[in-house]
Design a protein around this motif. Structure first.
Motif, PDB file in Angstrom:
ATOM      1  N   HIS A  77       0.852  -1.189   0.000  1.00 42.65           N
ATOM      2  CA  HIS A  77       0.000   0.000   0.000  1.00 42.65           C
ATOM      3  C   HIS A  77       0.890   1.242   0.000  1.00 42.65           C
ATOM      4  O   HIS A  77       2.052   1.190   0.434  1.00 42.65           O
ATOM      5  CB  HIS A  77      -0.896   0.015   1.241  1.00 42.65           C
ATOM      6  CG  HIS A  77      -2.001  -0.991   1.188  1.00 42.65           C
ATOM      7  ND1 HIS A  77      -3.074  -0.961   2.049  1.00 42.65           N
ATOM      8  CD2 HIS A  77      -2.195  -2.056   0.369  1.00 42.65           C
ATOM      9  CE1 HIS A  77      -3.896  -1.966   1.758  1.00 42.65           C
ATOM     10  NE2 HIS A  77      -3.385  -2.653   0.757  1.00 42.65           N
ATOM     11  N   GLU A  79       1.060   3.840   1.850  1.00 41.10           N
ATOM     12  CA  GLU A  79       1.639   4.251   3.134  1.00 41.10           C
ATOM     13  C   GLU A  79       2.866   3.402   3.483  1.00 41.10           C
ATOM     14  O   GLU A  79       3.888   3.917   3.930  1.00 41.10           O
ATOM     15  CB  GLU A  79       0.606   4.108   4.259  1.00 41.10           C
ATOM     16  CG  GLU A  79      -0.604   5.015   4.110  1.00 41.10           C
ATOM     17  CD  GLU A  79      -1.773   4.322   3.417  1.00 41.10           C
ATOM     18  OE1 GLU A  79      -1.532   3.570   2.446  1.00 41.10           O
ATOM     19  OE2 GLU A  79      -2.918   4.535   3.838  1.00 41.10           O
ATOM     20  N   CYS A 112      -6.022   2.118   5.713  1.00 38.70           N
ATOM     21  CA  CYS A 112      -6.713   0.855   5.981  1.00 38.70           C
ATOM     22  C   CYS A 112      -6.242   0.310   7.332  1.00 38.70           C
ATOM     23  O   CYS A 112      -5.396   0.902   8.001  1.00 38.70           O
ATOM     24  CB  CYS A 112      -6.417  -0.156   4.871  1.00 38.70           C
ATOM     25  SG  CYS A 112      -4.752  -0.847   4.959  1.00 38.70           S
ATOM     26  N   MET A 114      -4.331  -2.224   8.034  1.00 41.97           N
ATOM     27  CA  MET A 114      -2.887  -2.515   8.047  1.00 41.97           C
ATOM     28  C   MET A 114      -2.064  -1.225   8.159  1.00 41.97           C
ATOM     29  O   MET A 114      -1.134  -1.145   8.968  1.00 41.97           O
ATOM     30  CB  MET A 114      -2.495  -3.263   6.761  1.00 41.97           C
ATOM     31  CG  MET A 114      -0.993  -3.427   6.588  1.00 41.97           C
ATOM     32  SD  MET A 114      -0.564  -4.292   5.051  1.00 41.97           S
ATOM     33  CE  MET A 114      -1.007  -3.057   3.821  1.00 41.97           C
ATOM     34  N   CYS A 115      -2.414  -0.241   7.353  1.00 34.10           N
ATOM     35  CA  CYS A 115      -1.617   0.992   7.338  1.00 34.10           C
ATOM     36  C   CYS A 115      -1.805   1.783   8.632  1.00 34.10           C
ATOM     37  O   CYS A 115      -0.859   2.411   9.113  1.00 34.10           O
ATOM     38  CB  CYS A 115      -1.961   1.819   6.111  1.00 34.10           C
ATOM     39  SG  CYS A 115      -1.471   0.984   4.586  1.00 34.10           S
TER      40      CYS A 115
HETATM   41 ZN    ZN Z   1      -3.354   0.373   3.555  1.00 37.41          ZN
END
Ligand code: ZN
Length: 192
Positions: A77, A79, A112, A114-115
């Motif tokens: 992603h 980020e 998101c 995860m980020c």
């Molecule tokens: Zn993400």
């Protein structure tokens, strides 16, 4: 064994052409949104970009883009790519380390799950978001996962500033354009 994520050639060239400093948050966000647009136009990843800047001076360390599909890597992603590149450039795993200027992550959409998790570990002291809320998921169909409902407060509790909806409408335009292209939505297994 190793894994590697690279920026596309156009993004390397565009980084070299950036001004040294971006004074306002809007200037920083406009540059990030432009990279997201170019990533979509060049078909080099999803419509997401992020930048790491010095908070006080506005000096840009790097602007990176989403590389999930071209890298065969679900974690690529914008980020993660950008934070990691900034750490490699500055040769530190901690962007908030001693004797360093404070750093800021600027991203065109709400992080998101995860980020969000990657932000406290990165050492950045500020996060600036373009299109916040759930509109991005609605427009694009991307699954942003089970982000904490009070994610902003969770970051603030750790001393990380959160600024939302900077150039919100401009940020959303890229996602409408992405939707109109009919490009693949690369969600992994979402269960259900
Ligand atoms: Zn993400």
């Amino acid at each position: 064994m190793k894994f590697e994520v690279t920026l596309p050639d156009w993004a390397i060239a565009e980084n070299q052409k950036l001004p040294d400093h971006f004074t306002t948050l809007e200037d920083r966000m406009a540059a990030v949104i432009r990279f997201a647009e170019l990533n979509l136009a060049n078909d080099t990843g999803g419509p997401f970009a992020a930048g790491v800047f010095e908070i006080q001076t506005g000096k840009c360390v790097i602007i990176g883009v989403n590389r999930v599909v071209p890298s065969s890597m679900s974690s690529a992603h914008a980020e993660i790519v950008t934070i990691t590149l900034a750490q490699q450039i500055l040769k530190t795993f901690d962007l908030g380390g001693p004797d360093m200027p404070e750093h800021q992550l600027v991203v065109n959409a709400r992080p998101c799950a995860m980020c969000f998790g990657s932000i406290p570990w990165s050492g950045v002291r500020s996060v600036v978001v373009g299109a916040s809320g759930q509109q991005v998921e609605k427009i694009t169909g991307f699954d942003e996962g089970p982000i904490h409902p009070q994610w902003q407060q969770e970051l603030r509790n750790r001393g990380i500033e959160v600024v939302e909806d900077v150039l919100h409408d401009e940020a959303l335009k890229v996602f409408h354009r992405f939707h109109d292209t009919g490009q693949p939505i690369y969600n992994g297994r979402t269960g259900g």
